[in-house]
Design a protein around this motif. Structure first.
Motif, PDB file in Angstrom:
ATOM      1  N   TYR A   4       0.816  -1.231   0.000  1.00 33.66           N
ATOM      2  CA  TYR A   4       0.000   0.000   0.000  1.00 33.66           C
ATOM      3  C   TYR A   4       0.846   1.277   0.000  1.00 33.66           C
ATOM      4  N   ALA A  52      -1.459  -9.669   1.987  1.00 32.49           N
ATOM      5  CA  ALA A  52      -2.352 -10.614   2.675  1.00 32.49           C
ATOM      6  C   ALA A  52      -3.812 -10.165   2.625  1.00 32.49           C
ATOM      7  N   SER A  53      -4.029  -8.850   2.767  1.00 31.53           N
ATOM      8  CA  SER A  53      -5.410  -8.369   2.825  1.00 31.53           C
ATOM      9  C   SER A  53      -6.139  -8.510   1.484  1.00 31.53           C
ATOM     10  N   LEU A  54      -5.375  -8.760   0.404  1.00 29.32           N
ATOM     11  CA  LEU A  54      -6.021  -8.879  -0.900  1.00 29.32           C
ATOM     12  C   LEU A  54      -5.921 -10.283  -1.468  1.00 29.32           C
ATOM     13  N   THR A  68      -9.517 -11.867  -5.294  1.00 29.76           N
ATOM     14  CA  THR A  68      -9.679 -10.510  -4.774  1.00 29.76           C
ATOM     15  C   THR A  68      -8.703  -9.536  -5.431  1.00 29.76           C
ATOM     16  N   TYR A  69      -7.423  -9.989  -5.559  1.00 28.72           N
ATOM     17  CA  TYR A  69      -6.420  -9.058  -6.056  1.00 28.72           C
ATOM     18  C   TYR A  69      -6.738  -8.594  -7.474  1.00 28.72           C
TER      19      TYR A  69
END
Lengths: 295, 314
Positions: A70, A133-135, A148-149
């Protein structure tokens, strides 16, 4: 299983999604090229190399400084943009008064230098860049599985393209920019610092390429050839769309990505070629491009 | 992109004789294989220069004709039982045939669009060559025989092959010279300087540009075919866009629109590549740096600068 044109629906939709992702990169890169061309009257051959630089800088930030995905989305465009300022001020600015073809030759040289340096430093094998990890993971939508990514990439690209369009077409800054494209001398007479504006336009265009590079890093392996693979296709996209319209570049980029995705379902051998064939066809029926002004 | 439009002069004749002398002496000083590469690329650069230097159309896709010429010559040399000059001619015809199609499409635009279109169409040819079986994909066509000249003189020895290469080079050189100084060539130069005006004088500029394009593709094919016979293989490398970039660089370093620029550019760049070959990707970096330096500091190229210094036309 649902079938569309004799092809299982999940396969077809999956390829369309893949096409949209490629299209997202075509759109971001051709948009940058169009913005730069509008202002500088130069085709930036180094655009692909700067896209690749963006991916490498993201990788370096992660591995040498522990800076994640990010922050890289913000930092990398700034770094690549700064590199753009440097390039424009030192070697591109002297070319404005001569035949634009020399701009293409010079930036081709810049691309060779950048690619050669990265190949020397990191080899051609490619470096992996983990999806944050969050995506990671994905969502089962019933008719298809959406990683998701990949969804994130398409969305992020669409937002950035839209923001660029709004900036150029709907703001005061954009209006000045377009005015300077039409008649730089007159705009200067109104007290606008046009040379500085040109520098920042170039920087902005290549920052877009840098941003695209960060998004691309987890999808394709980070390698010195990733730029060249894109730039020639993006040139074809630019010829198809014509560089007269910002929205035109965005739409053409996404549309051609989808066409390429569909081709890889029905005739995989042709996937690499289809965009060039579309270009040949457009040249036959509408030589100035779909959205081009008379040049 | 200035080329000299004057009549062939005394300076030119002196230059031509010097060049002939160098070609005759060179194989006793330098490796014949290196020289053959230089001459093949010089033909390629002359072909490119015919279009870029004299017609003002800078193509970034000339590798397509060069590579197709190499494949066609290599394939027919292996499979058809022909003599060497026929194989090279087949290379030229293959280049010209492809040139008709690509030229017909790309002359619809000029300037940087023309450059981008030729690059993109050449990439299409590259992907085509990756797919079709006759090019043998990544391996390329290997073990191409050098054949016999006129079906009688074997060209296996490096000196015999050198004289054949030099002969083809000189024929191409004279042919290009003849084209440039013909009425046809004058019209091309007029188009380069001011296309609307050439049109207003009643010339069909599209036809002229297409013919120039096809001639350029023809000589590129000859160069590719000859190189395939010299080295005994034809690979994807010759169709890649980097080869297109290389020919642009050689033309730029030698001097756009000069008669002796192509050989000079080919010699300088080939020598550099030879010298830096063991340093891996530094060759790419050096090529890029030369591109940048040439555009910024000596756009007229080596021969162009010499012409300006000595006030002669070469």
């Amino acid at each position: 299983m649902v079938m569309i044109f004799g092809v299982p629906a999940p396969l077809l939709l999956g390829q369309i999604l893949l096409g949209l992702i490629n299209g997202a990169f075509y759109a971001m890169l051709s948009l940058g090229l169009a913005v730069i061309f509008g202002m500088l009257n130069i085709i930036n051959f180094a655009h692909g190399a700067l896209f690749m630089t963006g991916a490498f800088v993201a990788w370096m930030l992660l591995h040498y400084a522990g800076i994640g995905f990010y922050p890289a989305l913000v930092l990398v465009p700034l770094i690549v943009g700064a590199l753009g300022v440097l390039l424009e001020r030192t070697i591109i600015a002297p070319l404005y008064k001569i035949d634009p073809i020399y701009g293409l030759l010079l930036t081709f040289g810049v691309a060779l230098v950048i690619e050669g340096l990265f190949r020397n430093g990191y080899g051609s094998a490619g470096l992996p860049y983990e999806i944050p990890a969050s995506l990671s993971g994905g969502a089962q939508l019933g008719f298809m599985f959406l990683p998701t990514y990949r969804g994130f990439v398409v969305l992020a690209a669409a937002i950035v393209c839209f923001a660029t369009w709004v900036t150029i077409e709907k703001t005061r800054l954009g209006a000045t920019l377009r005015a300077a494209t039409e008649n730089a001398l007159l705009v200067r007479a109104f007290g606008v610092n046009v040379p500085r504006m040109i520098t920042f336009t170039f920087a902005g265009g290549v920052a877009l390429a840098g941003f695209a590079g960060v998004l691309a890093a987890p999808i394709y392996t980070v390698n010195p050839d990733m730029g060249e693979n894109f730039i020639i296709v993006v040139f074809a996209v630019v010829v198809i769309g014509g560089m007269g319209s910002i929205l035109g570049s965005i739409v053409t980029g996404f549309a051609l990505g989808v066409i390429q995705g569909l081709t890889s379902v029905f005739y995989p051998e042709g996937a690499n070629m289809v965009i060039f064939l579309v270009m040949a066809f457009v040249l036959l029926v509408l030589p100035r491009g779909l959205f081009g002004k008379v040049a | 992109m200035r080329g000299d439009v004057r009549k062939p002069s005394h300076d030119y004749l002196v230059g031509f004789l010097c060049m002939l002398a160098c070609i005759v002496i060179a194989p006793w000083v330098l490796y014949p294989l290196f020289l053959m590469r230089v001459l093949c690329y010089a033909i390629f650069v002359m072909a490119f220069n015919l279009l870029a230097g004299y017609s003002g159309l800078v193509s970034f896709g000339h590798a397509a004709f060069f590579g197709m010429g190499a494949y066609a010559a290599a394939w027919s040399a292996k499979n058809l039982g022909i003599s060497a000059e026929v194989a090279v001619a087949i290379g030229g015809l293959a280049g010209a045939a492809l040139g008709v199609v690509i030229g017909w499409l790309s002359i619809r635009r000029t300037g940087i669009y023309f450059a981008m279109i030729t690059l993109a169409l050449a990439q299409l040819v590259y992907f085509f060559c990756v797919q079709v079986p006759f090019t043998h994909g990544e391996n390329g066509i290997q073990q191409v025989p050098r054949l016999k000249l006129f079906g009688a003189i074997p060209l296996n020895g490096s000196m015999a092959m050198y004289w054949f290469t030099a002969g083809v080079f000189i024929l191409c050189f004279l042919a290009v010279h003849r084209i440039i100084h013909s009425p046809f060539g004058k019209v091309l130069q007029a188009i380069r300087e001011n296309e609307p005006r050439a049109t207003s004088l009643g010339h069909r500029t599209k036809t002229y540009k297409l013919i120039a394009f096809v001639l350029s593709a023809l000589f590129s094919g000859v160069a590719g075919g000859l190189l395939a016979l010299v080295f005994g293989f034809a690979t994807l490398e010759s169709v890649r866009y980097t080869t297109s970039g290389e020919v642009v660089l050689m033309a730029l370093v030698g001097g756009f629109g000069t008669v002796f620029g192509p050989l000079t550019g080919s010699l300088v760049l080939s020598a550099m590549e030879n010298y830096l070959a063991s340093f891996g990707s530094w060759v790419t970096v050096a090529e890029g740096a030369i591109f940048i330096a040439a555009v910024l500091a000596f756009r007229r190229g080596i021969i162009g600068e010499v012409m300006a210094k000595l006030k002669v036309s070469l």
